[in-house]
Structures are given as C-alpha cells and as structure tokens.
Design an enzyme around this catalytic site. Structure first.
Site, PDB file in Angstrom:
ATOM      1  N   ARG A   1       0.814  -1.232   0.000  1.00  0.00           N
ATOM      2  CA  ARG A   1       0.000   0.000   0.000  1.00  0.00           C
ATOM      3  C   ARG A   1       0.846   1.281   0.000  1.00  0.00           C
ATOM      4  O   ARG A   1       0.398   2.330   0.447  1.00  0.00           O
ATOM      5  CB  ARG A   1      -0.981   0.003   1.180  1.00  0.00           C
ATOM      6  CG  ARG A   1      -1.999  -1.126   1.115  1.00  0.00           C
ATOM      7  CD  ARG A   1      -3.113  -0.923   2.134  1.00  0.00           C
ATOM      8  NE  ARG A   1      -4.126  -1.961   1.994  1.00  0.00           N
ATOM      9  CZ  ARG A   1      -4.138  -3.088   2.695  1.00  0.00           C
ATOM     10  NH1 ARG A   1      -3.178  -3.330   3.581  1.00  0.00           N
ATOM     11  NH2 ARG A   1      -5.093  -3.977   2.519  1.00  0.00           N
TER      12      ARG A   1
ATOM     13  N   LYS B   1       3.103  11.209 -11.439  1.00  0.00           N
ATOM     14  CA  LYS B   1       2.172  10.434 -12.272  1.00  0.00           C
ATOM     15  C   LYS B   1       2.850   9.127 -12.650  1.00  0.00           C
ATOM     16  O   LYS B   1       3.883   9.121 -13.324  1.00  0.00           O
ATOM     17  CB  LYS B   1       1.774  11.223 -13.511  1.00  0.00           C
ATOM     18  CG  LYS B   1       0.821  12.363 -13.223  1.00  0.00           C
ATOM     19  CD  LYS B   1       0.618  13.264 -14.416  1.00  0.00           C
ATOM     20  CE  LYS B   1      -0.091  12.578 -15.552  1.00  0.00           C
ATOM     21  NZ  LYS B   1      -0.406  13.534 -16.653  1.00  0.00           N
TER      22      LYS B   1
ATOM     23  N   GLU C   1       9.753  17.540 -25.351  1.00  0.00           N
ATOM     24  CA  GLU C   1       9.133  17.903 -24.074  1.00  0.00           C
ATOM     25  C   GLU C   1       9.732  19.189 -23.510  1.00  0.00           C
ATOM     26  O   GLU C   1       9.054  19.952 -22.828  1.00  0.00           O
ATOM     27  CB  GLU C   1       9.280  16.759 -23.070  1.00  0.00           C
ATOM     28  CG  GLU C   1       8.462  15.514 -23.410  1.00  0.00           C
ATOM     29  CD  GLU C   1       6.987  15.631 -23.025  1.00  0.00           C
ATOM     30  OE1 GLU C   1       6.578  16.709 -22.562  1.00  0.00           O
ATOM     31  OE2 GLU C   1       6.262  14.639 -23.192  1.00  0.00           O
TER      32      GLU C   1
ATOM     33  N   LYS D   1       7.538  22.630 -14.286  1.00  0.00           N
ATOM     34  CA  LYS D   1       6.657  21.535 -13.917  1.00  0.00           C
ATOM     35  C   LYS D   1       6.413  21.525 -12.417  1.00  0.00           C
ATOM     36  O   LYS D   1       5.296  21.273 -11.961  1.00  0.00           O
ATOM     37  CB  LYS D   1       7.228  20.198 -14.363  1.00  0.00           C
ATOM     38  CG  LYS D   1       6.257  19.046 -14.101  1.00  0.00           C
ATOM     39  CD  LYS D   1       6.548  17.817 -14.909  1.00  0.00           C
ATOM     40  CE  LYS D   1       5.423  16.786 -14.757  1.00  0.00           C
ATOM     41  NZ  LYS D   1       5.649  15.567 -15.542  1.00  0.00           N
TER      42      LYS D   1
ATOM     43  N   GLU E   1      -4.102  17.116 -11.326  1.00  0.00           N
ATOM     44  CA  GLU E   1      -4.444  17.386 -12.718  1.00  0.00           C
ATOM     45  C   GLU E   1      -5.909  17.768 -12.903  1.00  0.00           C
ATOM     46  O   GLU E   1      -6.585  17.326 -13.823  1.00  0.00           O
ATOM     47  CB  GLU E   1      -4.113  16.154 -13.586  1.00  0.00           C
ATOM     48  CG  GLU E   1      -3.878  16.501 -15.044  1.00  0.00           C
ATOM     49  CD  GLU E   1      -3.350  15.319 -15.841  1.00  0.00           C
ATOM     50  OE1 GLU E   1      -2.532  15.545 -16.723  1.00  0.00           O
ATOM     51  OE2 GLU E   1      -3.767  14.172 -15.560  1.00  0.00           O
TER      52      GLU E   1
ATOM     53  N   ARG F   1      -2.539  21.824 -14.370  1.00  0.00           N
ATOM     54  CA  ARG F   1      -1.616  20.746 -14.735  1.00  0.00           C
ATOM     55  C   ARG F   1      -1.980  20.113 -16.080  1.00  0.00           C
ATOM     56  O   ARG F   1      -1.114  19.528 -16.739  1.00  0.00           O
ATOM     57  CB  ARG F   1      -1.575  19.682 -13.632  1.00  0.00           C
ATOM     58  CG  ARG F   1      -0.510  18.624 -13.891  1.00  0.00           C
ATOM     59  CD  ARG F   1      -0.239  17.727 -12.707  1.00  0.00           C
ATOM     60  NE  ARG F   1       0.802  16.769 -13.031  1.00  0.00           N
ATOM     61  CZ  ARG F   1       1.325  15.891 -12.188  1.00  0.00           C
ATOM     62  NH1 ARG F   1       0.899  15.859 -10.926  1.00  0.00           N
ATOM     63  NH2 ARG F   1       2.269  15.050 -12.559  1.00  0.00           N
TER      64      ARG F   1
ATOM     65  N   ASN G   1      -0.168  18.543 -20.791  1.00  0.00           N
ATOM     66  CA  ASN G   1      -0.545  17.575 -21.816  1.00  0.00           C
ATOM     67  C   ASN G   1      -0.624  18.198 -23.212  1.00  0.00           C
ATOM     68  O   ASN G   1      -1.179  17.586 -24.134  1.00  0.00           O
ATOM     69  CB  ASN G   1      -1.902  16.936 -21.470  1.00  0.00           C
ATOM     70  CG  ASN G   1      -1.798  15.999 -20.298  1.00  0.00           C
ATOM     71  OD1 ASN G   1      -0.918  15.148 -20.246  1.00  0.00           O
ATOM     72  ND2 ASN G   1      -2.693  16.159 -19.337  1.00  0.00           N
TER      73      ASN G   1
ATOM     74  N   HIS H   1      -0.409  16.162 -26.388  1.00  0.00           N
ATOM     75  CA  HIS H   1      -0.496  14.753 -26.040  1.00  0.00           C
ATOM     76  C   HIS H   1      -1.773  14.077 -26.545  1.00  0.00           C
ATOM     77  O   HIS H   1      -1.773  12.868 -26.766  1.00  0.00           O
ATOM     78  CB  HIS H   1      -0.367  14.577 -24.523  1.00  0.00           C
ATOM     79  CG  HIS H   1       1.032  14.773 -24.014  1.00  0.00           C
ATOM     80  ND1 HIS H   1       1.740  15.928 -24.221  1.00  0.00           N
ATOM     81  CD2 HIS H   1       1.847  13.951 -23.299  1.00  0.00           C
ATOM     82  CE1 HIS H   1       2.928  15.819 -23.662  1.00  0.00           C
ATOM     83  NE2 HIS H   1       3.027  14.631 -23.100  1.00  0.00           N
TER      84      HIS H   1
ATOM     85  N   HIS I   1      -0.773  10.916 -28.336  1.00  0.00           N
ATOM     86  CA  HIS I   1      -1.135   9.592 -27.845  1.00  0.00           C
ATOM     87  C   HIS I   1      -1.942   8.811 -28.884  1.00  0.00           C
ATOM     88  O   HIS I   1      -1.812   7.585 -28.986  1.00  0.00           O
ATOM     89  CB  HIS I   1      -1.932   9.704 -26.546  1.00  0.00           C
ATOM     90  CG  HIS I   1      -1.084  10.003 -25.352  1.00  0.00           C
ATOM     91  ND1 HIS I   1      -1.616  10.320 -24.117  1.00  0.00           N
ATOM     92  CD2 HIS I   1       0.260  10.027 -25.182  1.00  0.00           C
ATOM     93  CE1 HIS I   1      -0.645  10.530 -23.260  1.00  0.00           C
ATOM     94  NE2 HIS I   1       0.507  10.366 -23.888  1.00  0.00           N
TER      95      HIS I   1
ATOM     96  N   HIS J   1       7.623   8.300 -27.879  1.00  0.00           N
ATOM     97  CA  HIS J   1       6.666   9.201 -27.234  1.00  0.00           C
ATOM     98  C   HIS J   1       6.979  10.665 -27.545  1.00  0.00           C
ATOM     99  O   HIS J   1       6.082  11.440 -27.895  1.00  0.00           O
ATOM    100  CB  HIS J   1       6.674   8.968 -25.724  1.00  0.00           C
ATOM    101  CG  HIS J   1       5.824   9.932 -24.963  1.00  0.00           C
ATOM    102  ND1 HIS J   1       4.447   9.981 -25.086  1.00  0.00           N
ATOM    103  CD2 HIS J   1       6.151  10.926 -24.095  1.00  0.00           C
ATOM    104  CE1 HIS J   1       3.967  10.936 -24.315  1.00  0.00           C
ATOM    105  NE2 HIS J   1       4.980  11.526 -23.705  1.00  0.00           N
TER     106      HIS J   1
END
Length: 371
Positions: A124, A146, A188, A230, A240, A244, A248, A251, A255, A269
């Site tokens: 956990r 993330k 990026e 960031k 997010e 935030r 993206n 993206h 993606h 990527h």
C-alpha cells in the site's frame, strides 16, 4: 564539475528536491542514505541502462554503505503492460521488502512509470526515488508523481499519483543516448516554452543546438528550467484538475498517433508529442485562437531540430482520421463523453479547451491528412 541546481516541489509533507547537474549518479549514495530507512534498497532498471549506468550507481551505494539488490526489466515501451508490472511486483516482493524499503528507479520514462506504480501499489505504498537517464524522463516523467502502465485501450490508463522522495537528474548520462532519443526528450523541453514561457522558447530557438550537441551548461539550464516549470504547476495542481492539464499540450494528438502504432518503436513518445504540438497549434489556428505565423514558427523549430510535425510522423502510412478520433476518445481528459484539448493562443500561452466537437476534430484531421 558543473554547478548543481536544486528545484523544490512544494507539496507539504510530501515535498521533495530535484537535483540537476553532472556526476550525480556517482554521488547518489550520499543523497539516498538519509532516505534508505530499511535495507536493502531495491534498484529497478532495464537491460540497456543496467549495462551503461548500474555499475556506477552500485559503486556509489556501496561507498555510502547501502546494501542493495537490482531488478532488471526488458527495455522499451512494451514493458509498460500488465504482465511486466505483475512480474516486477512479484520480484520485488520476493526480495523481502518492508514498508520502509526504498525503491530506486534508474532509467527512462518506462522504468520510472512502472517502478513508481509498483511503489504506489506494494504494501500500500513504498517510498521511491527517481534517477532518470533520458532527457524526456529528466524534464517530464520523473517529476510530478504520475505513475502508470498502458492498457490495450490506451496509454497510461492504469496508474496512481505517487510522488517520489527525490529526483537526481544527471545530465552527463545523456551523452550515452542515441540522437533519436535525445530529440524525443527535446520535444518535451520545447513544450514548456510553448505552454508557459515564450522567453524560454526563444532561448531554445537561439541555443537549442548547443543543448542537442551535449553542452553541459545548456543541458543543465534546459532540464532545470523545465523541472522548475513543472514543479510550479504540480505544486498548485497535483491531481491534474486544472492548470496541470496544460502539461498535456500535444499529447491528445500524440497519444492517438502512438496508439495507431501499438506503442511500438515506429514512433517514440517524444516524437509523437512533437507531432501533436504542431497539430495542436494548427488546430488552434483553424478554430481561430492562434495566428498562422505562430504555428509556422513552432513547426519550423521542431522540423529544424529533426522532429516530426504532423500526421507524417507515421511514415509507413497515413492514419485514418476516424481511427485517430476513436483513439482520442480514450484520452484521460475526456469529460462527459466530450473531448478536451490543450490549445494555444500564442507561443507561451496555452489553455484548456473543453467540449471540443468531434466534427471539428474529424474535419481538421481530414484536412491535415490531405495536405
């Protein structure tokens, strides 16, 4: 030795530092010793990085008196799936970990993502540190917590928010990267200039070639400024829900292009993000938000660096607009069944556009495909 820059990610009790400089892997043991509350430390890496950088990290850990064990994964995006995640968790558990065990992710974005998700899940929640070895991981995936793996339905759809306790970005290791990998990370870096900082983009226009040639001061500046941007965004919007989402930018298109390749080696990527950012600027122009001159300037800079700038990113075929749209419908930003895009008004001024009609996207993709 170049000066090390330290950026703080402010998240209350979960705040942590990002160190950016050269020689940080050799000094990693000293940085990790205060965090290694239970021994041994577990290092997760992949076969490629293990050959290049694991010996130096192990020497540093031994020098700091830190017992350690390593779990070595296959390289590549295909490792970010359920089967490899299960294997990773079982191998870590077999080493007899405790809740105070520290995991160390040594590698690029794939290693960082899957290791972070394992750390979030095992017992956990275990603490983990990031030692990113690619430019893309140093400026993006290693910072912000993330963590995720891919599903057959899309990229990064199974994961958790789980912040690292430390990030060590040693820019000296970037000298071992193939040019294609370095360029993927550069996309990026450019993203931060496009969404928040026009002056940073203008610096990249002037000095980006120094960075790509491996100049240490240029690399340190690029990584540190990207991480600082960031960190500021993450500190204000960890989960997010607002600003935030700007991270993206490019993206949603990117993606979809990656999904079209099955997340395989045909398109990295960062290459997909570069193409996606150019498409996002073109889409912004089509919707009347941005001027064509700005979109052309972005496209010129990305192409000049050697990055793709549109649907031609898939050199082997032209993607079908309806197929791309179906991929986009699996995007994590979809809300109430409607698409959300990060668009731009100008270089350095991005915004969240919610409820973009499917028809507008399909028409844009069809026009882009025909161009």
């Amino acid at each position: 030795m170049s000066e090390t820059r330290v950026i703080r990610v402010e998240l209350g009790a979960r705040s942590y530092d990002i160190h950016v400089g050269t020689g940080l892997i050799a000094r990693a043991g000293a940085h990790l010793a205060p965090l290694a509350k239970s021994r041994p430390v577990i290092v997760v890496t992949d076969e490629t990085v293990a050959r290049l950088h694991l010996p130096a990290l192990e020497q540093s850990l031994r020098g700091a008196g830190i017992p350690h064990k390593a779990v070595i994964l296959p390289p590549g995006e295909a490792t970010k799936d359920f089967s490899h995640f299960a294997r990773l968790c079982e191998e870590i558990l077999a080493l007899g970990v405790e809740r105070q065990t520290l995991l160390v992710a040594l590698g690029g974005g794939v290693v960082g993502d899957i290791s972070g998700f394992a750390a979030a899940s095992l017992l956990r929640g275990l603490a983990y540190a990031q030692i990113p070895t690619t430019l893309l991981a140093q400026v993006d995936s290693s910072v912000g917590g993330k963590t995720a793996i891919n599903s057959a339905h899309g990229k990064n759809l199974v994961g958790a928010f789980h912040q690292p306790v430390l990030v060590l970005a040693d820019v000296a290791v970037l000298a071992t990267l193939p040019r294609r990998e370095l360029l993927a990370g550069y996309a990026e870096v450019v993203k931060y200039g496009l969404i928040r900082d026009r002056a940073f983009f203008e610096w990249l226009e002037r000095d980006g070639e120094k960075l790509l040639a491996g100049d240490p001061p240029a690399l340190i500046r690029a990584v540190a400024e990207s991480c600082a941007q960031k960190a500021a965004v993450v500190s204000g919007d960890e989960r997010e829900s607002g600003e935030r989402q700007l991270l993206n930018f490019g993206h949603t298109f990117g993606h979809a292009l990656e999904a079209e390749t099955g997340f395989g080696p045909e398109l990295l990527h960062g290459e997909a993000v570069a193409a996606g950012m150019a498409l996002a600027f073109d889409f912004s122009v089509r919707l009347g938000h941005a001027m064509a001159q700005s979109a052309h300037r972005v496209r010129r800079h990305l192409a000049g660096a050697g990055l793709p700038t549109g649907l031609d990113a898939l050199a082997a075929r032209r993607p079908d607009p309806d197929r791309l749209l179906r991929h986009m419908r699996h995007d994590k930003k979809v809300s109430d069944g409607r698409l959300t895009f990060i668009l731009a008004r100008e270089i350095g001024d991005a915004f969240v556009a919610r409820g973009v009609p499917d028809t507008a996207v399909r028409d844009f993709l069809a026009a882009a495909d025909a161009s």
